[in-house]
Enzyme design. Sequence first.
Site, short mmCIF file in Angstrom:
data_model
loop_
_atom_site.label_atom_id
_atom_site.label_comp_id
_atom_site.label_asym_id
_atom_site.label_seq_id
_atom_site.Cartn_x
_atom_site.Cartn_y
_atom_site.Cartn_z
N HIS A 51 35.74 34.81 35.75
CA HIS A 51 37.01 34.21 35.36
C HIS A 51 37.71 33.71 36.63
O HIS A 51 37.39 34.13 37.74
CB HIS A 51 37.88 35.24 34.65
CG HIS A 51 37.32 35.69 33.35
ND1 HIS A 51 38.05 36.44 32.46
CD2 HIS A 51 36.11 35.51 32.76
CE1 HIS A 51 37.33 36.69 31.40
NE2 HIS A 51 36.14 36.15 31.55
N GLU A 53 40.57 34.30 37.94
CA GLU A 53 41.21 35.34 38.77
C GLU A 53 40.18 36.07 39.63
O GLU A 53 40.42 36.35 40.81
CB GLU A 53 41.94 36.37 37.89
CG GLU A 53 43.08 35.79 37.09
CD GLU A 53 42.69 35.35 35.69
OE1 GLU A 53 43.58 35.31 34.82
OE2 GLU A 53 41.50 35.03 35.44
N CYS A 81 43.17 38.34 31.18
CA CYS A 81 42.52 39.22 30.22
C CYS A 81 42.52 40.64 30.79
O CYS A 81 42.85 40.84 31.97
CB CYS A 81 41.08 38.74 29.97
SG CYS A 81 39.97 39.05 31.36
N CYS A 84 40.52 40.96 34.12
CA CYS A 84 41.18 40.35 35.28
C CYS A 84 42.45 41.10 35.66
O CYS A 84 42.75 41.25 36.85
CB CYS A 84 41.47 38.89 34.99
SG CYS A 84 39.97 37.90 34.87
#
Length: 152
Positions: A51, A53, A81, A84
């Site tokens: 992701h 992040e 999420c 993350c």
Amino acid sequence: MNKYMQMAIREARRGILAGHGGPFGSVIVKDGMVVGRGHNQVLRRQNPTLHGEIVAIGQATRCLHTHDLTGCELYTTGEPCPMCLCACLWANISKVYYGCTIADNARIGFRDERFDTLMGGRAQLRDYLTEIDRDACLALFDEYAALHPETY
């Protein structure tokens, strides 16, 4: 509009146009200097953990030569999420600013809300998480949805 969120949006757009993954871009800032940036690379690298992040955290730790990102702030186009969010906490990131909410993520096909519910929500982290520039990030999400992307 916040200049770091603008950078996060540009980073996300770069990933979208390259077909790397969802509309999630992140920028990490320490003492007014960008030390990390990243966008979602789940599809490009066939790795569900990449992701925006996570990519930005990796870049920031390499830039600063430390695993400890105390004093850093993260700007991201979508509310992190659970994976993350935990990575931000493990890295000691001091503050997270996000554009679109978990509910907005669901609107374009992402299932963060399901995992968030399993983990007990995030009400106790409201001082840590701050929503900014949601309208600009929603426009980015609309651009992404108009491309009819692969759902994952």
